[in-house]
Design an enzyme around this catalytic site. Structure first.
Site, short mmCIF file in Angstrom:
data_model
loop_
_atom_site.label_atom_id
_atom_site.label_comp_id
_atom_site.label_asym_id
_atom_site.label_seq_id
_atom_site.Cartn_x
_atom_site.Cartn_y
_atom_site.Cartn_z
N CYS A 23 2.58 -6.98 -5.85
CA CYS A 23 3.57 -6.67 -4.82
C CYS A 23 5.01 -6.93 -5.29
O CYS A 23 5.95 -6.52 -4.64
CB CYS A 23 3.29 -7.46 -3.54
SG CYS A 23 1.79 -6.90 -2.70
N HIS A 73 10.74 7.34 4.49
CA HIS A 73 11.06 7.80 3.14
C HIS A 73 12.29 7.10 2.57
O HIS A 73 13.08 7.69 1.84
CB HIS A 73 11.19 9.32 3.08
CG HIS A 73 9.87 9.99 3.11
ND1 HIS A 73 9.18 10.19 4.28
CD2 HIS A 73 9.09 10.47 2.11
CE1 HIS A 73 8.02 10.78 4.00
NE2 HIS A 73 7.94 10.96 2.70
N GLU A 137 0.83 -2.48 7.55
CA GLU A 137 1.27 -2.15 6.20
C GLU A 137 0.20 -1.32 5.50
O GLU A 137 0.50 -0.43 4.71
CB GLU A 137 1.56 -3.44 5.43
CG GLU A 137 2.18 -3.21 4.08
CD GLU A 137 2.60 -4.50 3.43
OE1 GLU A 137 3.81 -4.81 3.49
OE2 GLU A 137 1.73 -5.20 2.88
#
Length: 148
Positions: A23, A73, A137
């Protein structure tokens, strides 16, 4: 307590700079946002919203205006992550969202709740307010925040 919930999705990138696993690398997710509102039911004969806490299309429109279209985005970056901020600044027209905390799902849920809480607050004089926000998530990992 009667509540209504609208679900929306968006895609965004982030990284957790000091994380022990992958991550810490630049990556993205297909986030799912669940917005739960509460308030009194509108009772206004002839009104399009009669019998509703809030029209689901209005929930969506406000969420898109204040959060979803802003984050969709984009790359969400921690303001102190200088390496990534500097890199993103070299990309002309890049959609970058800078936040004041590390963009974990917990922190993103907290930021999103703050943004949307004011967007929905008592829009009709019926006590309407954001009761809960859930941010997925991944399909298996999410954070929830409620108005205490």
């Amino acid at each position: 307590m009667l509540t209504i919930t609208r679900k929306l999705e968006f895609d965004a990138g982030h990284r957790i700079p000091d994380h022990k696993s992958q991550c810490r690398n630049l990556h993205g997710h297909r986030y799912t946002l669940e917005i739960t509102l509460t308030g009194n039911i509108i009772t206004a004969e002839g009104n399009s919203d009669n019998g509703m806490i809030m029209d689901f299309s209005d929930i969506k429109a406000l969420a898109k205006e204040h959060l979803v279209d802003v984050w969709d985005h984009s790359f969400i970056v921690y303001e102190k992550d200088a390496a990534v901020r500097d890199f993103l600044a070299t990309l002309p027209g890049h959609k970058t969202v800078v936040i004041d905390r590390i963009p974990t799902v917990e922190n993103l849920a907290h930021v999103a709740f703050g943004i949307l809480k004011s967007a929905y607050k008592d829009r009709y004089g019926t006590g309407l307010h954001l009761h809960k926000l859930v941010l997925h998530e991944t399909p298996n990992c999410w954070a929830e925040i409620t108005d205490a």
